[in-house]
Scaffold this motif. Structure first.
Motif, PDB file in Angstrom:
ATOM      1  N   ASP A 388      95.076  86.837  68.844  1.00 40.37           N
ATOM      2  CA  ASP A 388      93.990  86.183  69.716  1.00 40.37           C
ATOM      3  C   ASP A 388      92.619  86.213  69.246  1.00 40.37           C
ATOM      4  OD1 ASP A 388      95.834  85.338  71.680  1.00 40.37           O
ATOM      5  OD2 ASP A 388      95.596  87.147  72.931  1.00 40.37           O
ATOM      6  N   ILE A 389      92.343  87.511  68.708  1.00 41.24           N
ATOM      7  CA  ILE A 389      90.987  87.731  67.914  1.00 41.24           C
ATOM      8  C   ILE A 389      90.750  86.964  67.002  1.00 41.24           C
ATOM      9  CG2 ILE A 389      89.652  89.725  66.941  1.00 41.24           C
ATOM     10  CD1 ILE A 389      91.309  91.502  68.818  1.00 41.24           C
ATOM     11  N   VAL A 390      91.591  86.894  65.956  1.00 37.74           N
ATOM     12  CA  VAL A 390      91.470  85.705  64.877  1.00 37.74           C
ATOM     13  C   VAL A 390      91.427  84.372  65.431  1.00 37.74           C
ATOM     14  CG1 VAL A 390      92.499  85.117  62.736  1.00 37.74           C
ATOM     15  CG2 VAL A 390      92.754  87.499  63.543  1.00 37.74           C
ATOM     16  N   ASP A 391      92.262  83.993  66.271  1.00 37.81           N
ATOM     17  CA  ASP A 391      92.179  82.730  66.860  1.00 37.81           C
ATOM     18  C   ASP A 391      90.736  82.449  67.336  1.00 37.81           C
ATOM     19  OD1 ASP A 391      94.800  81.850  66.404  1.00 37.81           O
ATOM     20  OD2 ASP A 391      95.579  82.296  68.402  1.00 37.81           O
ATOM     21  N   TYR A 392      89.997  83.485  68.010  1.00 36.16           N
ATOM     22  CA  TYR A 392      88.653  83.255  68.621  1.00 36.16           C
ATOM     23  C   TYR A 392      87.815  83.172  67.495  1.00 36.16           C
ATOM     24  CZ  TYR A 392      84.490  84.269  71.664  1.00 36.16           C
ATOM     25  OH  TYR A 392      83.612  84.072  72.368  1.00 36.16           O
ATOM     26  N   LEU A 393      88.101  84.097  66.413  1.00 32.79           N
ATOM     27  CA  LEU A 393      87.045  83.957  65.329  1.00 32.79           C
ATOM     28  C   LEU A 393      86.906  82.579  64.611  1.00 32.79           C
ATOM     29  CD1 LEU A 393      85.562  85.449  62.896  1.00 32.79           C
ATOM     30  CD2 LEU A 393      87.615  85.809  61.941  1.00 32.79           C
ATOM     31  N   LEU A 394      88.240  82.081  64.452  1.00 27.90           N
ATOM     32  CA  LEU A 394      88.203  80.634  63.929  1.00 27.90           C
ATOM     33  C   LEU A 394      88.042  79.446  64.940  1.00 27.90           C
ATOM     34  CD1 LEU A 394      91.952  81.170  62.017  1.00 27.90           C
ATOM     35  CD2 LEU A 394      89.301  81.256  61.043  1.00 27.90           C
ATOM     36  N   ASN A 395      88.281  79.653  66.154  1.00 27.39           N
ATOM     37  CA  ASN A 395      87.911  78.548  67.104  1.00 27.39           C
ATOM     38  C   ASN A 395      86.533  78.599  67.722  1.00 27.39           C
ATOM     39  OD1 ASN A 395      90.555  77.649  66.349  1.00 27.39           O
ATOM     40  ND2 ASN A 395      91.500  78.486  68.138  1.00 27.39           N
ATOM     41  N   ASN A 396      86.271  79.732  68.172  1.00 25.00           N
ATOM     42  CA  ASN A 396      84.946  79.801  69.135  1.00 25.00           C
ATOM     43  C   ASN A 396      83.893  80.291  68.164  1.00 25.00           C
ATOM     44  OD1 ASN A 396      87.419  80.050  70.654  1.00 25.00           O
ATOM     45  ND2 ASN A 396      86.164  80.536  72.544  1.00 25.00           N
ATOM     46  N   LEU A 397      84.201  81.067  67.093  1.00 21.53           N
ATOM     47  CA  LEU A 397      82.853  81.515  66.343  1.00 21.53           C
ATOM     48  C   LEU A 397      82.655  80.712  64.947  1.00 21.53           C
ATOM     49  CD1 LEU A 397      83.410  85.435  66.275  1.00 21.53           C
ATOM     50  CD2 LEU A 397      81.855  84.025  67.965  1.00 21.53           C
ATOM     51  N   HIS A 398      83.574  79.905  64.933  1.00 21.73           N
ATOM     52  CA  HIS A 398      83.393  78.715  63.982  1.00 21.73           C
ATOM     53  C   HIS A 398      83.081  79.115  62.494  1.00 21.73           C
ATOM     54  CE1 HIS A 398      83.589  75.899  67.330  1.00 21.73           C
ATOM     55  NE2 HIS A 398      82.549  76.521  68.009  1.00 21.73           N
ATOM     56  N   LEU A 399      84.168  80.119  62.057  1.00 25.88           N
ATOM     57  CA  LEU A 399      83.847  80.676  60.900  1.00 25.88           C
ATOM     58  C   LEU A 399      83.948  79.608  59.810  1.00 25.88           C
ATOM     59  CD1 LEU A 399      83.846  83.347  58.974  1.00 25.88           C
ATOM     60  CD2 LEU A 399      86.363  82.895  58.906  1.00 25.88           C
ATOM     61  N   ASN A 400      82.819  79.345  58.929  1.00 27.99           N
ATOM     62  CA  ASN A 400      82.897  78.237  57.986  1.00 27.99           C
ATOM     63  C   ASN A 400      83.785  78.607  56.854  1.00 27.99           C
ATOM     64  OD1 ASN A 400      80.818  76.780  59.190  1.00 27.99           O
ATOM     65  ND2 ASN A 400      79.212  78.122  58.499  1.00 27.99           N
TER      66      ASN A 400
END
Ligand code: PMT
Length: 400
Positions: A388-400
């Motif tokens: 969930d945390i990694v999904d959040y990083l990728l989807n909500n924090l928009h890691l470039n």
């Protein structure tokens, strides 16, 4: 996503074995190369003669071929596979996998497997609910295996409930999603802090805390699984480094963790600060064991560096920083303060008020908080929380 993938399809002795033929056909249609491995009991339900034409390979079931005594190498299969899928997986085989009972070709292949393993249970509802089955499934999860939850519905016994093997289409989709995720973080470098720090009092004593490192190691495994290069800066824990591209740097004190983080973070795209860093350390460390006396002993403490805040100060616009907040009261406002003061992009709140959350448990219950939103999650296995945390990083924090 399955084109060219090598998949070992393990089939065990369940009535749902008939679905394995269709599952195999779907995998082959998606371009996968599939090697079927059956338990002796599975052959009571479906014959190798049905399966080998579908896979285009002889089915493996015994340690030695009956006609010429040729050895079937479970070790070679373990190295060949990109994934092992056990569908259907009976309660008996799940138990053997959980406890390493290597009495057939399928279990030895499982134990030799280097690739990720997916388990699709199939059994009657009471067998599935039994504490022994549930405990074995938890063990498999703790080994990093992926459990594809069975569905609800009519069972072979005529009863209705949870225990039906997931439908072949859904299993294939699960595998496709898995392989899609594997590429998501390739080219990214992630710094993860883990475990407790030990602050020395004298040569035999320290100030520490209860962190086991489980949450951070699950995060390291998840980032590596999705293709990231991980720099795991770890306090003293009793855990094996997860599989994948993980460079582990062992430290003991908060000062050592600070030095390592300041050196590594500039070459990272993300920092996930999961360690329970001691906030204070003794001003003086005795060079000999402090002897017991009649008087009270006072140890004067001084604050350690705040690693998260230091990284928050040097963070560039392209870097993301996720902290954790372990709270016992005023959880939300304390976490929001830390988010702001340490210049984090998000903070993962876990509270010791929640049963099964925080230190040492295999589970955790978290909220992920950013400047604009708060997402609450139910109690889950730490591996799922990491997802969930990694999904959040990728989807909500928009890691470039
Ligand atoms: O290891 P487990 O047994 O699996 O348990 C997981 C965990 C409870 C340790 C983990 O989920 C967790 O909450 N980690 C952070 C614990 C903590 O120290 O929280 P804090 O609220 O005191 O610190 C806030 C943030 O600042 C954290 O990201 C922490 O790593 C960081 N920090 C704190 C102090 C310090 N001197 N330097 C820091 O970088």
């Amino acid at each position: 996503m399955l084109q060219g993938k090598h998949i070992v399809l393990g089939i065990t002795g369940s009535i749902a074995a008939y679905k394995a033929a269709y599952l195999l056909r779907l995998l082959v249609k998606k371009g996968a190369e599939v090697q079927v491995v059956m338990t002796p009991a599975a052959k009571e339900f479906i014959t190798p003669v049905t399966l080998s034409p579908l896979s285009g390979k002889p089915v493996v079931s015994e340690f030695f071929a009956a006609n010429d005594g040729q050895w079937h190498s479970h070790v070679d299969l373990g190295l060949w596979a990109d994934a092992m899928l056990i569908a259907p997986a009976t309660a008996a085989s799940i138990g053997k996998m959980a406890h390493g009972v290597a009495d057939n070709m399928l279990i030895t292949t499982y134990l030799s497997m280097k690739a990720p393993v997916f388990v699709s249970p199939a059994m009657d509802l009471d067998m599935y609910k039994h504490p022994s089955t549930q405990a074995n499934l938890k063990l498999l999860q703790s080994y990093g295996n992926h459990i594809i939850e069975p569905g609800f519905g009519e069972l072979a016994s005529g009863l209705e409930g949870k225990g039906r093997m997931e439908e072949p289409e859904a299993i294939v989709e699960y595998l496709e999603q898995y392989f899609a995720q594997v590429a998501e973080m390739s080219g990214k470098r992630v710094l993860i802090t883990a475990g407790p720090t030990y602050e020395k009092i004298d040569p035999v004593r320290f100030i520490g805390n209860y962190s086991s490192g489980k949450m951070a190691y699950a995060l390291a495994g998840e980032c590596a699984r999705r293709g990231a290069e991980v720099c795991l800066i770890s306090g003293p824990v009793q855990l094996e480094t997860p599989a994948g591209n993980i460079q582990r740097i062992d430290i003991e004190s908060a000062d050592e963790m600070y030095e390592a983080c300041m050196k590594e973070f500039p070459t990272c795209d993300v920092g996930i600060l999961c360690a329970a860093v001691a906030d204070f350390k003794p001003i003086c460390v005795a060079d000999q064991k402090i002897k017991r006396g009649a008087e009270d002993l006072c140890i004067q403490l001084t604050p350690n560096q705040d690693i998260a805040a230091a990284l928050g100060r040097i963070k560039t616009a392209d870097q993301k920083l996720i902290g954790f907040a372990l709270e016992t009261h005023n959880e939300m406002s304390n976490a929001q303060n830390k988010l702001q003061k340490k210049n984090l992009d998000a903070i993962v709140l876990n509270s010791l008020q929640d049963k099964g959350a925080g230190f040492r448990h295999d589970t955790n219950k978290v909220s992920i908080i950013s400047a604009t939103e708060t997402l609450d999650y139910p109690l889950k296995h730490k591996q799922e929380v990491a997802r969930d945390i990694v999904d959040y990083l990728l989807n909500n924090l928009h890691l470039n």
